[in-house]
Design an enzyme around this catalytic site. Structure first.
Site, mmCIF file in Angstrom:
data_model
loop_
_atom_site.group_PDB
_atom_site.id
_atom_site.type_symbol
_atom_site.label_atom_id
_atom_site.label_comp_id
_atom_site.label_asym_id
_atom_site.label_seq_id
_atom_site.Cartn_x
_atom_site.Cartn_y
_atom_site.Cartn_z
ATOM 1 C CE LYS A 47 17.203 15.850 39.172
ATOM 2 N NZ LYS A 47 17.002 14.612 38.398
ATOM 3 N N GLY A 48 20.784 21.396 37.332
ATOM 4 C CA GLY A 48 21.831 21.791 36.371
ATOM 5 C C GLY A 48 23.021 22.534 36.961
ATOM 6 C CD GLU A 103 19.448 28.545 36.115
ATOM 7 O OE1 GLU A 103 20.054 27.456 36.240
ATOM 8 O OE2 GLU A 103 18.402 28.648 35.480
ATOM 9 C CG ASP A 104 22.027 25.150 34.222
ATOM 10 O OD1 ASP A 104 21.319 26.176 34.172
ATOM 11 O OD2 ASP A 104 21.585 24.014 33.964
ATOM 12 C CG ASP A 107 18.074 28.994 25.619
ATOM 13 O OD1 ASP A 107 18.154 29.878 24.749
ATOM 14 O OD2 ASP A 107 17.743 27.831 25.354
ATOM 15 C CB VAL A 157 26.364 22.881 25.951
ATOM 16 C CG1 VAL A 157 26.917 23.629 24.757
ATOM 17 C CG2 VAL A 157 25.610 23.840 26.872
ATOM 18 N NE ARG A 169 20.982 16.100 35.830
ATOM 19 C CZ ARG A 169 20.286 17.175 35.459
ATOM 20 N NH1 ARG A 169 20.918 18.307 35.265
ATOM 21 N NH2 ARG A 169 18.987 17.112 35.290
HETATM 22 P P1 5GP Z 1 15.821 29.715 29.833
HETATM 23 O O1 5GP Z 1 14.665 29.879 30.762
HETATM 24 O O2 5GP Z 1 16.895 30.770 30.031
HETATM 25 O O3 5GP Z 1 15.368 29.661 28.401
HETATM 26 O O4 5GP Z 1 16.432 28.287 30.077
HETATM 27 C C1 5GP Z 1 17.266 27.999 31.136
HETATM 28 C C2 5GP Z 1 17.292 26.539 31.457
HETATM 29 O O5 5GP Z 1 17.159 25.750 30.278
HETATM 30 C C3 5GP Z 1 18.634 26.148 32.050
HETATM 31 O O6 5GP Z 1 18.621 26.241 33.441
HETATM 32 C C4 5GP Z 1 18.797 24.713 31.556
HETATM 33 O O7 5GP Z 1 18.147 23.838 32.442
HETATM 34 C C5 5GP Z 1 18.072 24.691 30.242
HETATM 35 N N1 5GP Z 1 18.981 24.888 29.081
HETATM 36 C C6 5GP Z 1 19.061 25.945 28.254
HETATM 37 N N2 5GP Z 1 19.998 25.753 27.304
HETATM 38 C C7 5GP Z 1 20.522 24.530 27.542
HETATM 39 C C8 5GP Z 1 21.578 23.771 26.913
HETATM 40 O O8 5GP Z 1 22.222 24.155 25.925
HETATM 41 N N3 5GP Z 1 21.837 22.558 27.473
HETATM 42 C C9 5GP Z 1 21.159 22.067 28.553
HETATM 43 N N4 5GP Z 1 21.517 20.857 28.989
HETATM 44 N N5 5GP Z 1 20.191 22.754 29.164
HETATM 45 C C10 5GP Z 1 19.877 23.986 28.669
#
Ligand code: 5GP
Length: 185
Positions: A47-48, A103-104, A107, A157, A169
């Site tokens: 949903k992000g 993507e939102d 990370d 965040v 959200r």
């Molecule tokens: P990754 O697989 O790159 O480690 O994580 C990506 C997903 O983790 C994003 O789509 C999001 O849902 C979540 N995420 C990573 N960092 C944050 C953050 O700072 N805030 C929020 N709300 N979600 C995050």
């Protein structure tokens, strides 16, 4: 978890509504130019990315198609687990099509890497990735996104589609969540 009310839970605003709007307009212009002849399939990762996606698509002044995927994310935690589960797949085929994953935030980069691998195995013409936020210190550069809105440091965040435990959200800005909201003690 100690959620009180939206304003009190935010440490500080990182990107205001106006700043986000201006950057999304720039990204829309860039994508319009890139895809002016190809009717790309814009893939929203729910949903992000939902709010970013709808704003971005409206800034693209060319023909596009919209499709949606759901993958598992943090749940109530603020650290990436590395485990990614596909919950809802695309409705349509992407063979020989240009695909843009929206993507939102990136990370560790694991979610995007996984999604890109799945979509590339379906023989599209191309796959590009667009993220609103890039935690550039948290992943190797080779698994970064192709286009990002803002580079940010490693803070948790919320807002503009991003949640904590499905809260925040609908904040119109992006803010850093206070640690005490998600810390145990
Ligand atoms: P990754 O697989 O790159 O480690 O994580 C990506 C997903 O983790 C994003 O789509 C999001 O849902 C979540 N995420 C990573 N960092 C944050 C953050 O700072 N805030 C929020 N709300 N979600 C995050």
């Amino acid at each position: 978890m100690r959620i009180t009310n939206e304003k009190n839970d935010i440490e500080y605003v990182l990107f205001s509504e106006e700043t986000i709007r201006a950057r999304v307009a720039e990204l829309g212009k860039q994508l319009t130019e890139m895809y002016k002849d190809s009717e790309p399939i814009m893939v929203c990762i729910l949903k992000g990315a939902s709010i970013f996606y709808t704003d971005l698509c409206r800034q693209m002044k060319t023909q596009i198609h919209m499709d949606f995927m759901v993958v598992s994310s943090y749940g109530n935690e603020t650290q990436s687990s590395g485990a990614v589960r596909l919950i809802k797949d695309l409705d349509n085929t992407i063979i020989d099509r240009d695909v843009v994953i929206v993507e939102d935030i990136i990370d560790s980069g694991l979610t995007l890497k996984y999604l890109k691998e799945i979509l590339l195995s379906r023989k599209p013409r191309s796959v590009r990735t667009v993220c609103l936020l890039d935690k550039y210190e948290c992943h190797p550069s080779e698994i970064g996104c192709d286009i990002s809105g803002f580079s940010i440091n490693n803070a948790f965040v919320v807002g503009y589609g991003l949640d904590y435990a499905d809260y925040y959200r609908n904040l119109p800005y992006i803010g850093v969540l206070k640690k005490e909201v998600y810390s145990e003690e």
